[in-house]
Design an enzyme around this catalytic site. Structure first.
Site, mmCIF file in Angstrom:
data_model
loop_
_atom_site.group_PDB
_atom_site.id
_atom_site.type_symbol
_atom_site.label_atom_id
_atom_site.label_comp_id
_atom_site.label_asym_id
_atom_site.label_seq_id
_atom_site.Cartn_x
_atom_site.Cartn_y
_atom_site.Cartn_z
ATOM 1 N N LYS A 222 0.877 -1.176 0.000
ATOM 2 C CA LYS A 222 0.000 0.000 0.000
ATOM 3 C C LYS A 222 0.908 1.217 0.000
ATOM 4 C CE LYS A 222 -1.964 3.033 2.061
ATOM 5 N NZ LYS A 222 -1.751 4.465 1.717
ATOM 6 N N ALA A 224 1.939 5.272 -0.248
ATOM 7 C CA ALA A 224 1.305 6.471 0.327
ATOM 8 C C ALA A 224 0.417 7.131 -0.722
ATOM 9 C CB ALA A 224 2.371 7.440 0.805
ATOM 10 N N SER A 276 5.009 7.381 10.264
ATOM 11 C CA SER A 276 5.081 8.173 11.498
ATOM 12 C C SER A 276 4.813 7.290 12.723
ATOM 13 C CB SER A 276 4.036 9.283 11.436
ATOM 14 O OG SER A 276 2.749 8.708 11.337
ATOM 15 N N GLU A 278 2.860 7.937 15.136
ATOM 16 C CA GLU A 278 1.433 7.986 15.479
ATOM 17 C C GLU A 278 0.679 6.881 14.730
ATOM 18 O OE1 GLU A 278 3.248 10.635 14.329
ATOM 19 O OE2 GLU A 278 3.567 11.463 16.339
ATOM 20 N N GLU A 297 9.112 0.843 11.167
ATOM 21 C CA GLU A 297 10.242 1.746 10.905
ATOM 22 C C GLU A 297 9.677 3.155 10.949
ATOM 23 O OE1 GLU A 297 13.278 0.542 10.555
ATOM 24 O OE2 GLU A 297 12.573 -1.521 10.566
ATOM 25 N N CYS A 331 13.855 10.522 7.337
ATOM 26 C CA CYS A 331 13.602 10.145 8.729
ATOM 27 C C CYS A 331 14.860 10.172 9.587
ATOM 28 C CB CYS A 331 12.986 8.752 8.778
ATOM 29 S SG CYS A 331 13.944 7.544 7.864
ATOM 30 N N LYS A 377 0.026 20.239 2.717
ATOM 31 C CA LYS A 377 -0.077 19.864 4.130
ATOM 32 C C LYS A 377 1.321 19.823 4.783
ATOM 33 C CE LYS A 377 -1.608 15.825 6.699
ATOM 34 N NZ LYS A 377 -1.812 14.418 6.474
ATOM 35 N N GLU A 430 9.619 15.858 15.338
ATOM 36 C CA GLU A 430 10.093 15.685 13.959
ATOM 37 C C GLU A 430 9.366 16.687 13.051
ATOM 38 O OE1 GLU A 430 8.933 12.014 12.014
ATOM 39 O OE2 GLU A 430 10.909 11.881 11.078
HETATM 40 P P1 NAD Z 1 2.308 8.410 7.775
HETATM 41 O O1 NAD Z 1 2.454 7.616 9.006
HETATM 42 O O2 NAD Z 1 1.337 9.512 7.753
HETATM 43 O O3 NAD Z 1 1.908 7.465 6.552
HETATM 44 C C1 NAD Z 1 2.667 6.336 6.202
HETATM 45 C C2 NAD Z 1 1.775 5.349 5.485
HETATM 46 O O4 NAD Z 1 0.758 4.937 6.397
HETATM 47 C C3 NAD Z 1 1.052 5.902 4.255
HETATM 48 O O5 NAD Z 1 0.987 4.894 3.266
HETATM 49 C C4 NAD Z 1 -0.338 6.175 4.789
HETATM 50 O O6 NAD Z 1 -1.346 6.095 3.797
HETATM 51 C C5 NAD Z 1 -0.508 5.050 5.782
HETATM 52 N N1 NAD Z 1 -1.506 5.309 6.829
HETATM 53 C C6 NAD Z 1 -1.952 6.499 7.288
HETATM 54 N N2 NAD Z 1 -2.909 6.308 8.238
HETATM 55 C C7 NAD Z 1 -3.042 4.969 8.387
HETATM 56 C C8 NAD Z 1 -3.836 4.143 9.232
HETATM 57 N N3 NAD Z 1 -4.701 4.667 10.095
HETATM 58 N N4 NAD Z 1 -3.679 2.804 9.143
HETATM 59 C C9 NAD Z 1 -2.785 2.262 8.280
HETATM 60 N N5 NAD Z 1 -2.029 2.995 7.447
HETATM 61 C C10 NAD Z 1 -2.147 4.327 7.494
HETATM 62 O O7 NAD Z 1 3.775 8.881 7.413
HETATM 63 P P2 NAD Z 1 4.229 9.793 6.201
HETATM 64 O O8 NAD Z 1 3.821 11.190 6.511
HETATM 65 O O9 NAD Z 1 3.813 9.171 4.915
HETATM 66 O O10 NAD Z 1 5.822 9.628 6.268
HETATM 67 C C11 NAD Z 1 6.619 10.376 7.092
HETATM 68 C C12 NAD Z 1 7.005 9.599 8.330
HETATM 69 O O11 NAD Z 1 7.638 8.374 7.962
HETATM 70 C C13 NAD Z 1 8.020 10.352 9.156
HETATM 71 O O12 NAD Z 1 7.713 10.198 10.523
HETATM 72 C C14 NAD Z 1 9.319 9.626 8.815
HETATM 73 O O13 NAD Z 1 10.326 9.797 9.770
HETATM 74 C C15 NAD Z 1 8.865 8.226 8.692
HETATM 75 N N6 NAD Z 1 9.825 7.396 7.940
HETATM 76 C C16 NAD Z 1 10.585 6.464 8.613
HETATM 77 C C17 NAD Z 1 11.534 5.694 7.906
HETATM 78 C C18 NAD Z 1 12.408 4.674 8.591
HETATM 79 O O14 NAD Z 1 13.050 3.888 7.903
HETATM 80 N N7 NAD Z 1 12.479 4.643 9.907
HETATM 81 C C19 NAD Z 1 11.684 5.885 6.532
HETATM 82 C C20 NAD Z 1 10.905 6.832 5.903
HETATM 83 C C21 NAD Z 1 9.967 7.582 6.612
#
Ligand code: NAD
Length: 527
Positions: A222, A224, A276, A278, A297, A331, A377, A430
């Site tokens: 899935k 983003a 994220s 959250e 991650e 990240c 956003k 962050e």
């Molecule tokens: P996000 O958590 O908003 O979204 C990530 C994914 O989760 C997207 O595909 C989104 O559609 C999906 N998602 C959103 N709500 C959901 C739910 N309720 N249930 C299941 N899936 C859901 O994060 P983002 O804004 O896309 O990415 C940025 C974040 O990702 C930052 O915190 C960054 O640090 C982190 N990140 C971490 C790594 C790592 O390797 N540790 C790598 C890249 C990004």
């Protein structure tokens, strides 16, 4: 073979991927480059089939209720394509397809060499189409083209790395146990789910699915909602490479619907989430209800500890490069710069000078050094943190804020440097933009205390000419990764993982990651 649609132009007639049926009301897409760029023409041709379809069981399919959403070019705000907005029933269809493929396609039972041969064909296809994929990715994610090319190459290298591991991992291990014939066997789990963020869409698909596929699992991805396009193109290449239908499935949609449905699907045998903290928590809760093992991650708030024996200009150049790379949406970036007081002023002035000269511009313009952030956003988020940090007393060493790029109504921001108390919101949370927060230190122990004073635990770096000191500090940093005289380094074979608020469940990119995608089975016969 007759097509149910009439192609709009000659290129479309020649290379239309199967199943991508253009909508009669489709949006008219602006061509991005001159016709002499054949790679862009191929990327445009793929996108011209908007609304695109998702890839399930080897078929191109719409969402069951026909809903779509629009993905935009962050550099212009202009729509690129419409994509299926899938829900729980669509996700179920994909998990069923992955389950069927696991049970009946022969993928799980193939020898590592047979599977490796097919995966090498996939890596070959991706490598051959690197310029096309990079153009799709650059437009969708707002990435500078050369960086998008690097991401695609990284996908290829990751896939080949895990193929190589799969050839050498012992599947069957006899155990020396008194009075028993005993063996352990390593087997693939089954269908695995992957939820991917928008900052490195294609690269992270590679990091995530490569070990799973090489071990014989099937996958449902899935991507983003901001960046689904390169992952859909992977479906085209999987077909071309001869990967059996249902081994790779791509469902598109919003997080709250498609993402949540995937995370809570009881048919998955493993789940991996990158995003994220959250949302990671929600995904982990859903997985816990089904007792599905989950790898998370998550985000970071990494520190760079800079001692007074460094080459100030060179170190400033490296950190400025890191914080502006992909507009700071990384990240593991160093976003807290802790600098020895003796060199603090010199370091700040060097960084301010360099950041002021960074060329902010459209991601496909060769003169641009830093592109837009991914969405309106995300730009709001960056601007909000600058404001909140300032309201809590942070000094703005370099103001940052929204940037304008002539002729492009995109989501641009300027780099910013803040300084002050490390309890400031901008120093603790962050931001995910080109913003670093600085503070001076006087001693090694103080620097370590400052670096470790965070809820996150992803990646830090230490900068010093004294390698004994650098190693000592690196070992005492509380995180998954410490780098010495460098930041953002990911050689294949070195585990990359976060701890605390930055992740759980094992990490990526190493031999252990491959093992995570195998389940152990012990077989014992009393003698
Ligand atoms: P996000 O958590 O908003 O979204 C990530 C994914 O989760 C997207 O595909 C989104 O559609 C999906 N998602 C959103 N709500 C959901 C739910 N309720 N249930 C299941 N899936 C859901 O994060 P983002 O804004 O896309 O990415 C940025 C974040 O990702 C930052 O915190 C960054 O640090 C982190 N990140 C971490 C790594 C790592 O390797 N540790 C790598 C890249 C990004």
């Amino acid at each position: 073979m007759p097509r149910p649609w009439k192609a709009r132009n000659s290129i479309a007639r020649r290379v239309a991927p199967p199943g991508l049926t253009p909508c009669p009301h489709r949006i008219i897409l602006p061509r991005m480059t001159t016709p002499q760029d054949p790679h862009q023409a191929k990327a445009d041709e793929f996108l011209s089939h908007s609304p695109l379809k998702a890839f399930i069981g080897g078929e191109w399919v719409s969402s069951l209720d026909g809903k779509t959403f629009t993905t935009r070019d962050p550099g212009t705000g202009i729509p690129i394509a419409d994509v299926p907005a899938m829900g729980a029933k669509d996700v179920d269809r994909a998990v069923q397809a992955a389950t069927r493929a696991f049970r009946t396609s022969g993928w799980a039972e193939m020898s590592a060499h047979e599977r490796g041969a097919l995966l090498h064909r996939l890596a070959d296809e991706v490598e051959r189409e690197k310029p096309v994929l990079a153009r799709i990715e650059a437009r969708d994610a707002g990435k500078i083209l050369a960086q998008a090319e690097g991401d695609v190459q990284n996908f290829v290298d990751t896939l080949r790395y895990f193929i190589e591991i799969s050839l050498h991992v012992q599947r069957r291990t006899p155990l020396a146990v008194r009075g028993h014939e005993a063996t352990t066997v390593r087997l693939p789990w089954g269908p695995c789910g992957f939820i991917i963020p928008w900052n490195f869409p294609f690269l992270l698909v590679g990091w995530n699915i490569s070990p799973a596929l090489a071990a014989g699992n099937t996958v449902v991805i899935k991507p983003a909602e901001d960046t689904p396009l390169s992952t859909l193109y992977l479906g085209v290449l999987a077909k071309k490479a001869g990967i059996p239908d249902g081994v790779i499935n791509v469902v598109t949609g919003y997080g709250e619907s498609a993402g949540a449905a995937l995370a809570s699907h009881p048919g998955l045998k493993r789940m991996s989430f990158t995003g994220s903290p959250e949302v990671g928590r929600l995904v982990a809760e859903s997985c816990a209800r089904n007792l599905t093992p989950v790898k998370l991650e998550l985000g970071g708030k990494g520190a760079a500890v800079i001692f007074d024996d460094v080459d100030v200009n060179a170190t400033a150049a490296r950190l400025v490069g890191a914080i502006t790379f992909h507009t700071g949406q990384v990240c593991c970036d160093a976003t807290r710069w802790l600098v020895h007081r003796k060199i603090y002023d010199r370091f700040v002035s060097e960084c301010v000078g360099r950041l002021k000269s960074v060329a902010v511009g459209y991601q496909l313009d060769p003169a641009s050094q830093m592109g837009p952030v991914v969405s309106a956003k995300q730009r709001e988020r960056v601007l909000r943190y600058l404001e909140a940090g300032r309201a809590q007393g942070a000094e703005l060493l370099l103001e940052g804020g929204a940037a304008t790029v002539a002729g492009r109504d995109g989501f641009y921001v300027k780099p910013a440097l803040m300084a002050g108390s490390l309890s400031n919101i901008a120093a603790r949370e962050e931001i995910f933009g080109p913003v670093a927060y600085l503070a001076p230190f006087d001693s090694e122990s103080q620097a370590l205390e400052m670096a470790n004073d965070t809820d996150y635990g992803l990646a830090n770096s230490v900068w010093s000419a004294d390698l004994d000191r650098a190693r000592r500090v690196a070992e005492r940093m509380v995180a998954g990764n410490s780098w010495i005289n460098a930041h953002n380094v990911f050689p294949h074979g070195v585990p990359y993982a976060g701890i605390n608020k930055s992740g759980m469940g094992g990490g990526v990119l190493s031999h252990e990651t491959f093992l995570d995608y195998t389940r152990g089975l012990s077989i014992v016969r009393p003698l």
